[in-house]
Design a protein around this motif. Structure first.
Motif, PDB file in Angstrom:
ATOM      1  N   GLY A   1     -47.957 -16.634  14.223  1.00 17.27           N
ATOM      2  CA  GLY A   1     -48.358 -16.105  12.932  1.00 17.27           C
ATOM      3  C   GLY A   1     -47.221 -15.882  11.956  1.00 17.27           C
ATOM      4  O   GLY A   1     -47.267 -16.371  10.816  1.00 17.27           O
ATOM      5  N   PRO A   2     -46.172 -15.132  12.339  1.00 17.66           N
ATOM      6  CA  PRO A   2     -45.062 -14.915  11.399  1.00 17.66           C
ATOM      7  C   PRO A   2     -44.382 -16.214  10.958  1.00 17.66           C
ATOM      8  O   PRO A   2     -44.005 -16.359   9.786  1.00 17.66           O
ATOM      9  CB  PRO A   2     -44.100 -14.029  12.199  1.00 17.66           C
ATOM     10  N   ALA A   3     -44.226 -17.159  11.897  1.00 17.21           N
ATOM     11  CA  ALA A   3     -43.590 -18.429  11.541  1.00 17.21           C
ATOM     12  C   ALA A   3     -44.460 -19.226  10.579  1.00 17.21           C
ATOM     13  O   ALA A   3     -43.954 -19.862   9.642  1.00 17.21           O
ATOM     14  CB  ALA A   3     -43.307 -19.241  12.801  1.00 17.21           C
ATOM     15  N   LEU A   4     -45.774 -19.196  10.783  1.00 15.98           N
ATOM     16  CA  LEU A   4     -46.679 -19.909   9.874  1.00 15.98           C
ATOM     17  C   LEU A   4     -46.656 -19.278   8.487  1.00 15.98           C
ATOM     18  O   LEU A   4     -46.673 -19.982   7.470  1.00 15.98           O
ATOM     19  CB  LEU A   4     -48.089 -19.905  10.444  1.00 15.98           C
ATOM     20  N   ALA A   5     -46.603 -17.955   8.429  1.00 19.09           N
ATOM     21  CA  ALA A   5     -46.530 -17.278   7.132  1.00 19.09           C
ATOM     22  C   ALA A   5     -45.236 -17.636   6.411  1.00 19.09           C
ATOM     23  O   ALA A   5     -45.221 -17.809   5.184  1.00 19.09           O
ATOM     24  CB  ALA A   5     -46.638 -15.770   7.332  1.00 19.09           C
ATOM     25  N   SER A   6     -44.139 -17.751   7.151  1.00 20.11           N
ATOM     26  CA  SER A   6     -42.864 -18.143   6.539  1.00 20.11           C
ATOM     27  C   SER A   6     -42.903 -19.583   6.069  1.00 20.11           C
ATOM     28  O   SER A   6     -42.380 -19.918   4.999  1.00 20.11           O
ATOM     29  CB  SER A   6     -41.724 -17.947   7.546  1.00 20.11           C
ATOM     30  N   ALA A   7     -43.535 -20.458   6.868  1.00 14.98           N
ATOM     31  CA  ALA A   7     -43.629 -21.870   6.486  1.00 14.98           C
ATOM     32  C   ALA A   7     -44.428 -22.042   5.206  1.00 14.98           C
ATOM     33  O   ALA A   7     -44.143 -22.933   4.393  1.00 14.98           O
ATOM     34  CB  ALA A   7     -44.257 -22.673   7.614  1.00 14.98           C
ATOM     35  N   ALA A   8     -45.419 -21.181   4.992  1.00 15.37           N
ATOM     36  CA  ALA A   8     -46.244 -21.293   3.794  1.00 15.37           C
ATOM     37  C   ALA A   8     -45.453 -21.029   2.522  1.00 15.37           C
ATOM     38  O   ALA A   8     -45.889 -21.413   1.428  1.00 15.37           O
ATOM     39  CB  ALA A   8     -47.416 -20.318   3.886  1.00 15.37           C
ATOM     40  N   CYS A   9     -44.303 -20.385   2.640  1.00 21.80           N
ATOM     41  CA  CYS A   9     -43.472 -20.081   1.471  1.00 21.80           C
ATOM     42  C   CYS A   9     -42.496 -21.210   1.136  1.00 21.80           C
ATOM     43  O   CYS A   9     -41.765 -21.110   0.144  1.00 21.80           O
ATOM     44  CB  CYS A   9     -42.688 -18.787   1.711  1.00 21.80           C
ATOM     45  N   CYS A  10     -42.454 -22.262   1.940  1.00 26.47           N
ATOM     46  CA  CYS A  10     -41.438 -23.307   1.761  1.00 26.47           C
ATOM     47  C   CYS A  10     -41.810 -24.328   0.699  1.00 26.47           C
ATOM     48  O   CYS A  10     -40.931 -24.861   0.023  1.00 26.47           O
ATOM     49  CB  CYS A  10     -41.187 -24.018   3.098  1.00 26.47           C
ATOM     50  N   SER A  11     -43.090 -24.628   0.565  1.00 24.67           N
ATOM     51  CA  SER A  11     -43.484 -25.637  -0.416  1.00 24.67           C
ATOM     52  C   SER A  11     -44.956 -25.456  -0.756  1.00 24.67           C
ATOM     53  O   SER A  11     -45.712 -24.806  -0.026  1.00 24.67           O
ATOM     54  CB  SER A  11     -43.249 -27.055   0.127  1.00 24.67           C
TER      55      SER A  11
END
Length: 336
Positions: free
Chosen positions: A36-46
């Motif tokens: 979950g935390p990694a997916l939330a961070s990935a959503a901020c990349c592009s």
């Protein structure tokens, strides 16, 4: 100069290559491997990742893998998929962080829930050893007038596991490091809110000197107008004849700073505030939970010392008052 140009070209080519991937490939082969935390961070990349990462099926799978209990109940799965403001993604943002101790400063905008759902999962060394969903009514007179307590197991019930029970002097330290608990409390009515009542890792572990059972305690600190209270979760583990761990008690209670147990009616005030209040970010949640518990224990100690000082001052006043009365009476008798 040529080397720098080559590096820049390689970086641009890598970025272009990732962007050229079909969204279904990114979602099925990349994002499904994230928590979950990694997916939330990935959503901020592009913008592309942000668009793909809001997929409800993706977040539902993450919720079910993080908390297996959420997949065991069709009703709970439906609630998570229809959670307000984002479905499973919104549910994860509510259930993953530890409780914010001052989150109760926000007054609830709805009535207290008529029902609560507890979704509980316990892991030991990464292996699931206990998982259960339990529904609790909050409108009955028995709930509102009795001390608040939710038991997931009957007194004589035990849940066997395939995990070896730790033995020796290092058992308690091993439990602190390796046992993780999640107790998600869900309001299925009204605005549909959720909160995790656990500190994620234990705040205290005790071993019974005679039976050898290990009592593991988790805690979260809740706040309301009445002050702060401790929501304590107790897990009792013992060893079977074959040496495997078995879970014998999983319960939650509420107590105030004087150590008094709260009734269901009083506890519901704090739980309602926690459900409606501000949520944390989930960052460093283990350290944050330990910090808040340590601060609460210090507040209890200071409160107890203040009460002792006040009681001592009152005792001294009573003694002085009694002596003055006695001296005055003696003077009255002698001067007659």
């Amino acid at each position: 100069m040529q080397l720098g140009a080559t590096a820049t070209t390689t970086e641009q080519g890598g970025a272009a290559g990732f962007s050229a991937l079909h969204p279904d490939i990114i979602k099925s082969h990349v994002l499904t491997r994230l928590d979950g935390p990694a997916l939330a961070s990935a959503a901020c990349c592009s913008a592309t990742l942000r668009h793909i990462s809001v997929d409800d099926k993706l977040w539902s799978d993450i919720c079910h893998s993080t908390w297996p209990s959420t997949a065991s109940s069709p009703r709970l799965s439906h609630l998570i998929s229809n959670f307000p403001d984002g479905g499973a993604r919104a549910f994860f943002s509510h259930a993953f962080p530890v409780v914010v101790a001052d989150g109760g400063s926000v007054r609830p905008s709805s009535n207290p829930p008529a029902e609560l759902i507890s979704a509980v999962d316990i892991f030991y060394k990464g292996k699931l050893i206990f998982s259960k969903v339990q529904e609790t009514e909050t409108v009955t007179g028995w709930f509102r007038c009795s001390p608040f307590r939710i038991d997931l197991l009957d007194p004589k019930d035990v849940v066997p596991t395939r995990v070896k029970h730790p033995e020796g002097d290092g058992a308690c330290a091993e439990m602190i490091d390796d046992m993780v608990l999640s107790w998600i409390l869900i309001d299925p009515t009204g605005r549909r809110r959720a909160v995790n009542l656990s500190s994620h890792k234990p705040v205290a572990v005790q071993r019974h000197w005679l039976s050898g059972e290990v009592q593991v305690r988790y805690a979260s600190i809740l706040a309301a107008d009445q002050g702060h209270v401790q929501c304590g979760i107790v897990v009792t583990c013992g060893a079977s004849e074959g040496g495997e761990m078995q879970v014998g008690e999983v319960s939650v209670e509420m107590e105030d700073m004087d150590g008094n147990h709260l009734t269901g009616k009083d506890s519901l005030v704090f739980l309602h505030r926690a459900l409606e209040g501000r949520k944390g970010t989930g960052k460093n949640r283990v350290d944050e939970g330990q910090r808040r518990y340590t601060k609460y224990v210090e507040m209890k100690r200071e409160r107890r010392e203040r009460k002792l000082r006040a009681e001592s001052a009152l005792d001294m006043f009573c003694v002085a008052f009694g002596i003055s009365l006695f001296v005055g009476f003696c003077c009255f008798i002698l001067c007659r």
